[in-house]
Scaffold this active site. Structure first.
Site, mmCIF file in Angstrom:
data_model
loop_
_atom_site.group_PDB
_atom_site.id
_atom_site.type_symbol
_atom_site.label_atom_id
_atom_site.label_comp_id
_atom_site.label_asym_id
_atom_site.label_seq_id
_atom_site.Cartn_x
_atom_site.Cartn_y
_atom_site.Cartn_z
ATOM 1 N N GLU A 113 -11.872 -20.430 42.969
ATOM 2 C CA GLU A 113 -11.228 -20.375 41.661
ATOM 3 C C GLU A 113 -9.998 -19.465 41.729
ATOM 4 O O GLU A 113 -10.113 -18.278 42.021
ATOM 5 C CB GLU A 113 -12.239 -19.833 40.646
ATOM 6 C CG GLU A 113 -11.680 -19.614 39.264
ATOM 7 C CD GLU A 113 -12.716 -18.940 38.358
ATOM 8 O OE1 GLU A 113 -13.874 -18.759 38.792
ATOM 9 O OE2 GLU A 113 -12.346 -18.584 37.233
ATOM 10 N N ASP A 130 -15.784 -17.105 39.888
ATOM 11 C CA ASP A 130 -16.072 -15.783 39.330
ATOM 12 C C ASP A 130 -17.354 -15.808 38.511
ATOM 13 O O ASP A 130 -17.780 -16.839 38.018
ATOM 14 C CB ASP A 130 -14.915 -15.337 38.413
ATOM 15 C CG ASP A 130 -13.671 -15.022 39.215
ATOM 16 O OD1 ASP A 130 -13.803 -14.788 40.436
ATOM 17 O OD2 ASP A 130 -12.578 -15.025 38.621
ATOM 18 N N ASP A 174 -15.379 -18.505 32.488
ATOM 19 C CA ASP A 174 -14.516 -19.502 33.112
ATOM 20 C C ASP A 174 -15.115 -19.997 34.424
ATOM 21 O O ASP A 174 -15.069 -21.190 34.730
ATOM 22 C CB ASP A 174 -13.122 -18.925 33.369
ATOM 23 C CG ASP A 174 -12.223 -19.099 32.146
ATOM 24 O OD1 ASP A 174 -12.694 -19.718 31.162
ATOM 25 O OD2 ASP A 174 -11.077 -18.611 32.172
#
Ligand code: 28G
Length: 693
Positions: A439, A512, A516
């Site tokens: 990411e 993470d 998100d």
């Protein structure tokens, strides 16, 4: 046994009677053919066929119950491979027939297909699929005894391999009525005789659900400790549905149920929706399971679709321009039992596993239509839950369809070169190659530096794709970054999918530990589940587990992957430090020690800077760093905690995990904010590391 021609077989039992025509000959066939070709009558002489003997006899008791005369049926397994079945019905008639000189009982037990299929115009279990009758059981038993209580007496007749040992005898008086049959399967016929109690009582349980109000008892008396099961369901198939949904989360409280006779067909249906994507729909005709469905199931499905659509429209759940919900939309999470009883059921198909009787469709459809209309009106809460579930299924179907049409055109991914953002590995062997989907560009950069470039490839995905696209799956595949991923994987997609072309045998999602990250993970899992299911099935998908905390004391560094672990490490390190402190006490002053103790960090959520290289080498209190994202790690930290095959933790994604993600996809990624919020709130407790703030 001597070989006889077909012609001889058929005529052999009609001794001294010339008035029968060909039709009657068939009806009055003797039992020799049964012993000669048992498979023709009971399928096999294996354990299936062995248990079939019990079903045949039990079916007769159930018929007597369905006719309204028997209230209870008892099955007993006895020592010596004996089985006994009894009911409290009228008792098989025992008076001697003038013409044949035989009792009805003897005729039933010594002639094939005796009695006719639908004599009294009533529903019969025993006229069904196998319905070969008690005489077949008699023919295949080394001994069989029938006891009848009726007309004030107790009558008995015994047989050996289908042949009466004597005429029927009255052996006593009785005020009760009923029939009891005790038999032992013939070892000359059955190579293995071993009854399976579970198989028997599960079947009896099912029969009890399908014959409401009838008590069915089961005793296993083969050993010193008898086993007993009793089944009695007032609710009929409603109880059956409750039983099937027992371990599932119901989506609504009240279960739909109807039982009604229409066009001489008895229709009994119950259903319920549960929180599941699978269907659990079972249909029966005359208590016989029809795994391939048939007219009754078709009738049920069209009634369900029709009623739900009508309700969804009138209730404003479906807008005018939206298309109708389909029968398949209705199926996800459905637990349903459809049971019909018809006078002369016709079974179709190779294995006769499907009901063919045409009237069963119209009858079932009409009965369910009327009852469901009323149910939905009277249960607004239920109606709302069901409609919402069905509409969610419809949305998923439409999204998948749109995706197929827009993105999965033939050759859509053909000839695409590997994306520039991919830092590929040197190895060309998929078995040892790993693809890390990371990411964000910054974490991507770190991963590139930290990786083993021989076997590990890095593909950074911008987190932004989520916000920009609000990712509907169809749009998702149109996204250049996702397309890059698809190209990198190498298998192509849709019709051209080829697992053999998979470029990496480990595809690792590395995101993470925040909202998100969870979104991207769900999105990717959904993508894999819907379009690369074989890659998921093959166990090629993994989720990286980066640590949550870095704990340092002096030069010693440890990583924790949970709060619990962090606390444990802190404790251990502090303990080790105090041991060291005690040793140092002698060398250093007491004052200094007190000062250092004040620095102990208790608050794990506070970010602290580590004092690496501060020079003293004698710090006695650990410092804790909480990682909010992969970006906070440097290349070597990322390698040694998350990517190094020797030490890393990785979670292999199961099909169930991916299916879960797929289920949550619409909630997490959909346009509706409210359900997403409530979902995150209700699941916050169960989702680890979900950072809502
Ligand atoms: C215990 C193990 C299996 C049964 C009955 C009751 C009747 C019956 C059974 O009649 C013969 C031929 C056509 C009427 C029917 C009794 C009418 C009046 C019966 C069973 C008679 C079959 N009274 N209970 N058969 N029909 N239970 N249990 O087999 O004319 S078989």
């Amino acid at each position: 046994m001597a070989k006889t021609s077909k012609k001889e077989e058929k005529t052999s039992t009609i001794k001294g009677n010339s008035s029968y025509d060909a039709k009657d000959i068939l009806v009055l066939e003797g039992l020799e053919p049964v012993r000669k070709r048992p498979g023709m009558y009971i399928g096999t002489t294996g354990l299936d066929g062995l248990h079939h003997l019990i079903w045949e006899i039990v079916d007769n008791s159930i018929d007597e119950a369905m006719a309204g005369f028997a209230k209870s049926v008892t099955v007993e397994l006895l020592p010596g491979n004996q089985v006994s079945v009894s009911d409290d019905g009228r008792g098989i008639p025992v008076d001697t027939h003038k013409q044949t000189g035989k009792s009805a009982l003897e005729t039933v037990y010594t002639t094939l297909h005796a009695g006719g299929k639908f004599e009294s115009g009533s529903y019969k279990v025993s006229s069904g699929l196998h319905g070969v009758g008690a005489s077949v059981v008699n023919a295949l038993s080394e001994s069989l005894k029938v006891e009848v209580e009726r007309d004030g007496g107790l009558y008995v007749q015994e047989y050996e391999r289908g042949k009466p040992k004597s005429k029927i005898k009255k052996i006593g008086a009785s005020k009760r009525t009923g029939t009891k049959v005790t038999f032992s399967p013939d070892p000359q016929i059955f190579p293995e005789i071993e009854f399976n109690d579970k198989r028997i009582f599960e079947r009896l349980r099912q029969q009890a659900y399908l014959t409401k109000g009838v008590r069915i008892n089961f005793f296993d008396r083969r050993s010193n400790v008898p086993i007993f099961y009793g089944f009695y369901f007032e609710g009929g198939v409603l109880s059956f549905v409750k039983y099937l949904a027992q371990k599932k989360n119901r989506l609504h409280e009240d279960i739909f149920y109807v039982e009604k006779e229409q066009q001489k067909i008895n229709v009994e249906v119950a259903f319920l929706y549960v929180d599941d994507t699978r269907v659990n729909e079972m249909s029966f005709a005359n208590n016989i399971y029809t795994p391939d469905g048939g007219t009754h199931l078709t009738g049920f499905r069209s009634a369900l679709t029709r009623s739900m659509n009508a309700f969804a429209r009138s209730g404003g759940y479906l807008k005018e321009k939206e298309e109708n919900l389909t029968s398949d939309d209705m199926r996800e999470g459905l637990v349903a039992i459809v049971s019909v009883k018809v006078i002369d059921p016709q079974f179709e198909g190779q294995t006769k596993n499907r009901l063919g009787t045409t009237e069963a469709r119209t009858a079932t459809e009409a009965v369910v239509n009327d009852a469901l209309k009323e149910f939905l009106e009277k249960h607004p809460q239920e109606a709302k839950s069901i409609i919402s579930k069905v509409i969610l299924s419809a949305k998923a179907r439409l999204a998948a369809k749109a995706a197929r049409e827009t993105v999965l055109r033939k050759g859509a991914f053909e000839g695409l070169t590997l994306p520039g953002k991919l830092a590929d590995c040197i190895s060309k062997h998929a078995e040892e190659s790993e693809l890390f989907i990371v990411e964000g560009d910054s974490a991507g950069g770190t991963a590139k530096q930290g990786r083993n470039r021989h076997t590990q490839a890095i593909l950074p995905l911008r987190g932004k794709i989520l916000n920009v696209e609000r990712a509907r799956l169809d749009k998702m595949l149109a996204n250049t970054e996702i397309r890059a991923l698809v190209v990198a994987i190498g298998t192509a997609i849709g019709e051209e999918f080829d697992l053999a072309k998979l470029r990496y045998h480990k595809i690792v999602i590395m995101t993470d530990a925040d909202v998100d990250g969870a979104h991207i993970r769900t999105l990717l899992l959904t993508l894999f589940y819907r379009h690369f299911k074989k890659v998921v099935d093959g166990g090629y998908i993994y989720i990286a587990q980066p640590p949550l905390y870095r704990i340092q004391l002096g030069k010693a560094v440890q990583y924790a992957f949970s709060d619990q672990e962090k606390d444990k490490i802190m404790e251990e390190m502090t303990l080790a430090a105090s041991v060291k402190t005690a040793a140092n006490k002698k060398a250093k002053g007491k004052k200094e020690e007190l000062m250092e103790n004040e620095e102990i960090e208790e608050d794990s959520s506070a970010e602290t800077s580590s004092d690496e290289g501060s020079g003293s080498g004698s710090r006695r209190t650990p410092s804790v760093q909480r990682y909010k994202g992969l970006g906070e790690m440097n290349a070597s930290q990322l390698w040694e905690t998350t990517m190094d095959p020797e030490v890393r933790l990785m979670k292999q994604v199961s099909v169930d995990d991916a299916e879960q993600a797929d289920k949550f996809f619409d909630i997490l990624m959909g346009d509706d904010v409210a359900p997403r919020k409530s979902f995150i709130q209700t699941h916050a407790a169960t989702v680890q590391n979900l950072d809502i703030g």
